[in-house]
Each structure stands twice: as structure tokens, then as C-alpha cells.
Design an enzyme around this catalytic site. Sequence first.
Site, PDB file in Angstrom:
ATOM      1  N   CYS A  30      42.822  36.784  43.398  1.00 49.83           N
ATOM      2  CA  CYS A  30      43.741  35.707  42.880  1.00 49.83           C
ATOM      3  C   CYS A  30      44.094  36.564  41.686  1.00 49.83           C
ATOM      4  O   CYS A  30      44.119  37.931  41.504  1.00 49.83           O
ATOM      5  CB  CYS A  30      43.276  34.461  42.677  1.00 49.83           C
ATOM      6  SG  CYS A  30      41.660  34.459  41.442  1.00 49.83           S
ATOM      7  N   MET A  31      44.444  36.083  40.434  1.00 50.91           N
ATOM      8  CA  MET A  31      45.194  36.565  39.370  1.00 50.91           C
ATOM      9  C   MET A  31      44.125  37.205  38.441  1.00 50.91           C
ATOM     10  O   MET A  31      44.319  38.217  38.198  1.00 50.91           O
ATOM     11  CB  MET A  31      45.912  35.613  38.698  1.00 50.91           C
ATOM     12  CG  MET A  31      47.160  34.968  39.135  1.00 50.91           C
ATOM     13  SD  MET A  31      47.861  33.632  38.121  1.00 50.91           S
ATOM     14  CE  MET A  31      48.518  34.736  36.745  1.00 50.91           C
TER      15      MET A  31
END
Length: 456
Positions: A30-31
Site C-alpha cells: 500500500c502507501m
Amino acid sequence: MGKGDKYASLAEELLGKLGGASNVADAVHCMTRLRVLPIDRSKVKMEDIKNTEGVFGVIEEETIQIVLGPGVVNKVHTEFEKLLEEASGDLNLKEVASKNKSEIDRKNAKPFKLFLRRIASIFIPLIPALVASGLITGITKAIVQAGWLAAESQLAIILTVIGSGLFAYLGILVGTNAAKEYGGSPALGALAGILVINPAVGDISLFGENLLPGRGGLIGVLFAAIFIALVEKQVRKFIPQSLDIILTPTIALLITGIVTYIVFMPVGGFLSDAITNGLLNVLDFGGVVAGFVLGAAFLPLVITGLHQGLTPVHLELINSIGDDPLLPILAMGGAGQVGAAFAIYMKTKKASLKRAIGGGLPSGMLGIGEPLIFGVTLPLGRPFLTACLGAGVGGAFQAQFGIATSSIGVSGLPLTFLVHPNQIALFLAGLFISYIAGFIFTYLFGFKDEMAVEFK
């Protein structure tokens, strides 16, 4: 060592500590986190991973989530995938991994966590587009309000069109991702989104009333897209292969269209109204108390992963009332964290702790708080709690003045561009109040150097 070599080296080191390529069923990111699904957890050297240079923290859930920070995680993941691909030729790894992943998913399929994971899989890929569109829209509004650009100028119109396009057709992207997540055809998911947002829906009259295009919002889209995926899979079981491409999508779309207009849009509209009105009532009647509680509670949601379920709530608020008064309150979680980190930096004499804070502060101020959470405050314990208190103070301020954003995006300083232009000064005031409160609580009550036993 070049930057590419650095990321490749870190990926190789992590893979070894995870038990090697043969022990990895799946790896995504993810981020900020590399999310790895191991086949045999007993082969994973968890403490070694936590002590790896460049790793801010590790969260153990269905997947092992290694916090590497924004900008780093995607590069490490790329190198990680290369290593897995190289190993797959010798081990027939993908076939083995697929089999083991299904078994692991089955064992870990707790309904609520599975639901949140699927919601995250639908909305997280949209975040870059949401951030970009929101920033362009917010900056354009700020420039126009400041008088630097005429609202009727072609440049302002072009920028507005660029920034607003996503939100007009967001249902199509949500439908695409939802159908894909539930095993259906992405194109049919897109059609499910179109069923809800199509302006021609207004010509349909049911039970004596015309339907409203977009009624049900993203909730209605989710219902329709998931339903069309499930219908498609069921219909395919009975359709001859030679007719599948013709009959399966046609039947699935026809059934879904009818059910959407009779059930999903009205029910979605009811749920959308309930969520929106419920949150607005909480903020109206709870005021600063509600703001404090919501602001203080956000960081615990982050460490449990439950914050991922809030993305559709934010989007539904924007879809229903035109802005989001919840996001500025929750954004104070990161600000309280930044203030706490500054306090620890001022008090500690340990060089490794100062380095950890120095590495996490820039991303923390830009709205990515996980490096500070998992690398600094959470391992120390009490500073995490004082950071939450600082976040609560900032949240109370945002609630008191009704600060709202016109879009969603990362929190911290970049959120300034998404706040209504006439509220920017107040938002920044609340942000700095949260910094200061987190600093004071932590400096006075939250940290002593002897607590940092893991740091040198």
C-alpha cells in the site's frame, strides 16, 4: 551503493528473513507497507525483520505488514517481486503459492476483517487519482478566491474540469474494482456503476416517483457491482461455453439493472442518508467533545487497519453534502504524532532514536504517519497515548469551527489545499494546535529516555 542497489539489497534481506521465496504466498504493498502472506509463519524471523535498517515497524495480522514508508515501499516491492519471479522458475512457486494462499485465506477469513480487506482493495487503488483530482480542485478554488485568477477564465474552467471529472464518474471506477475484487468481470462492474449514475435514470418512475440519478451513491454502486459479479459467476455455471460471451454478461446486466433500480438504489440511498445524518448529528450535538474523541481515536484505528474502512464514508459525505467535515478531525491524528515525535527528539540523548524520528518526521508532516507510529511512538508506549491526546485537542478545534474538505487525500499539510479556501487559516491553526498539544503532553508526561530501551 546506488539507490536501486539499496532497494534490491533491502528486498533480498527481507525475503531471507521471511523464510525465502518458497515461504511467500503473496506480496503486495500500500502507501507505506509491504504486505507479505507467509506460508509457514514459524520460518519468519520476526525480530530480525523489526531490527532491519530501513524498517519502521511490523504489524502481524493475516499478512505480515512491514512499514517502509512512502516512496520506498513501492521500490522495494518491485525488487521483491523480481526475486520471487526469479525463484519461481526453479520451484514452480506460483502454483504452490496459489494453493497455499487459498488455504491461508480460508483459515484467516474472519468476516469483518475480510470485509475491510476487500473494501481496502476496492478503494486504495483509487487514492492517487483522488489525491490528484482533489489537489487540483482545491488549489484552483484557492487561486480563484484569492483573486489571482478569474473564475470565468478559460484556465480556471480547464482546471476545474480536470479536477472535477473523477468525482462525476467515480462510481464507474468503484464498480470496476468491486466486481474485480469479487471475481467478476471489471467491465460489468463498470456497467453496474453506470446503472446508478446514468442521468437517464431520472426518466424511470417506480412506485409513483421518479428515480434520482446517483441515488444510493457509492453504497448503491458497491451493492450493484458485487451483485453483478456474483450473478455472472452463477449464470456462467449453466451457460454452454459457446454462448458464454453472449448470454452471461447480458443476463447478468439485465438482472442487475432491474434489482439495482428496485432495491439497491433505494436501500443505498437510505443507508447513505443514515451514515451522513448520523455523523452530522454526532458533530452537531457532540461538538468539541465529539471532535476530541474522533481525533484521539484515529491512531488506534490506524494500527488495527480499521481506518481503511473509512474511505467510502468520506466519499459518501462528499457525494451527499458536497464536503467532508470528518477528514480534518481525523487528520489531527498525524499532527498529534508529529508533536509527540518533536518532544521525544528534544528530550532523548539516543542517536538512533533521533535518526528514527528524523527519518519519519518529513513524511509525518506530509500526512504519512505510519513510520512515526510504528517506528517511534508505539514501541515506546506512553508517547503513543500522549500523541492521541494531542490529536484529540486538534480534533476538538476542527469540530468547533466545522472545518471541511472538498475532496479526500493525505492528511497533514497537504490537506490544506483540500479545505474550503475560507477555512484554510482555521485548519492550519488546528493543525499547529495539535502539534503543540502533542508536544506538551509528551514532553511533560509521555517520555523519559530510559523508556527507549530498544534504541541506542
